[in-house]
Structures are given as C-alpha cells and as structure tokens.
Design an enzyme around this catalytic site. Structure first.
Site, PDB file in Angstrom:
ATOM      1  N   CYS A   1       0.835  -1.203   0.000  1.00 31.03           N
ATOM      2  CA  CYS A   1       0.000   0.000   0.000  1.00 31.03           C
ATOM      3  C   CYS A   1       0.873   1.258   0.000  1.00 31.03           C
ATOM      4  CB  CYS A   1      -0.954  -0.051   1.189  1.00 31.03           C
ATOM      5  SG  CYS A   1      -2.307   1.131   1.122  1.00 31.03           S
ATOM      6  N   HIS A   2       0.877   2.045   1.073  1.00 29.31           N
ATOM      7  CA  HIS A   2       1.745   3.217   1.184  1.00 29.31           C
ATOM      8  C   HIS A   2       3.135   2.865   1.733  1.00 29.31           C
ATOM      9  CE1 HIS A   2      -2.169   5.231   0.825  1.00 29.31           C
ATOM     10  NE2 HIS A   2      -1.515   6.339   0.529  1.00 29.31           N
ATOM     11  N   GLY A   3       3.339   1.613   2.119  1.00 28.81           N
ATOM     12  CA  GLY A   3       4.625   1.179   2.665  1.00 28.81           C
ATOM     13  C   GLY A   3       5.812   1.447   1.752  1.00 28.81           C
TER      14      GLY A   3
ATOM     15  N   TRP B   1       6.670   3.944   0.210  1.00 33.72           N
ATOM     16  CA  TRP B   1       7.271   5.244   0.482  1.00 33.72           C
ATOM     17  C   TRP B   1       8.600   5.075   1.219  1.00 33.72           C
ATOM     18  CZ3 TRP B   1       2.476   8.421   2.418  1.00 33.72           C
ATOM     19  CH2 TRP B   1       2.082   9.338   1.419  1.00 33.72           C
TER      20      TRP B   1
END
Length: 198
Positions: A112-114, A116
């Site tokens: 997901c946003h991991g 980043w």
C-alpha cells in the site's frame, strides 16, 4: 508440530496509523506457518492501527526499534496506512534498519503506502514495484518501474497495492523466506552502492 517457516523471524515495522489488516493479515499467515513475528516500532509500548476510515486496535510493541537488530531477523515487512509510512520514511533509523535487510539479501516487503519507505531507504531505484496508486509518481521519480499488479517481486523486494492483496502478499513473503534467491543480487546492489561517490 512445526510449520515450514519454523525458525524464521520477521520484523513488522510500524508506528501509529498503520493499516491494521496489512499487519495482522500477513503476521497471522506467517505465524500459522511457524514463523516468529515481532512488531518493531520507534514508539515504545503500544501502537494504534487504522481500520479503513477510523482508528483501529492498539497492539503491543514487541521490540523498540532502538533495540532491534536486522541480524536477528530473516525479513522485514512494511505495512501501509497513509500516516504510518509518512512518519517512518523520514526517520534515519528506520531507513538504515530496512536498508540492512536488502544489503544482506533478506526479503523486504512493503504494501500500500509502505513503499514510500523504500524510496527514502534508497531501495526504489531500478526495480519493478507496485503500491497504492497515489504513490505511482513518487516511485517513478525515484527510478522504479511501477506496475499495477497484485504482488511484485524484484531483487528480493516484495510489493503489493492494497488490503485486498494481503493474501497474495503474505504468500509471497512466505515463499521468499523459503527460497531466499536474492543474496547474489543483494551483494551486487551493496557493491554498487559502495562505488557511488565523487
């Protein structure tokens, strides 16, 4: 009876605001296969999850990040949730912790946003990845080849897009823990990093 991942140890690195199912889903799957999983956090005590549109459960931190050593783990997992990786990505201690796994040829998994965190750890260049769609431009600017797929593995880095991908994400982490095919690529990556300079 021991599972096929018995003896393997996995660090889940989070702080407040992690997408809860992106931690609990893979953690439960890996533990069912015999792995030991620790919640590692720069925050001591407890961390608070996020369930879709509201706060979720509080979970105990097993090991404070300051006391955690990558040498004690076989893989690291980076759950998403918008707040969680946005806080973690700018912490040098998180960056170095995650980078150590890649340099040792150990699986690094982000969902997901991991991913980043992969950017700030210097691990997003010249690899094929996926993520939550809003990270696409950030990852491309960091030098990654972004694709819209359920789960992607490149050079020992495992990425997925969203909570619905958790079963495939967890299965791929288990597979990579068993196969560990990326040590030579990691040594090449580490050697290339050492050669970068003025």
């Amino acid at each position: 009876m021991g599972g096929k991942l018995e003896g393997k140890k996995v660090a889940f690195v989070v702080t407040d605001g992690f997408e809860q199912v992106e931690l609990t889903g893979p953690k439960e799957r890996l533990e069912a296969l015999g792995a030991t999983c620790d919640i590692v956090s720069p925050k001591e005590g407890r961390v608070k999850g996020w369930k879709h549109v509201d706060w979720g459960d509080e979970l105990d931190v097993d090991v404070p990040l300051a006391q955690a050593s990558p040498d004690r783990y076989d893989a690291v997992v980076l759950p998403g949730g918008q707040m969680n990786p946005d806080k973690l990505r700018i912490m040098p201690e998180v960056q170095s912790f995650v980078r150590a796994f890649a340099e040792a040829g150990k699986p690094v998994a982000a969902i997901c946003h991991g991913p980043w965190i992969l950017i700030d750890a210097g691990l997003a260049t010249d690899i094929r990845v996926t993520s939550w769609p809003t990270l696409k431009t950030d990852l491309i600017h960091a030098g990654a080849d972004w694709v819209d797929e359920e789960v992607v593995v490149d050079d020992g880095i495992i990425t997925s897009r969203k909570p619905e991908d958790v079963p495939a994400f967890a299965a791929k982490i288990a597979e990579e823990l068993l196969e560990h095919p990326h040590r030579e690529a990691a040594r090449h990556r580490a050697g290339a990093a050492l050669r970068v300079g003025p």
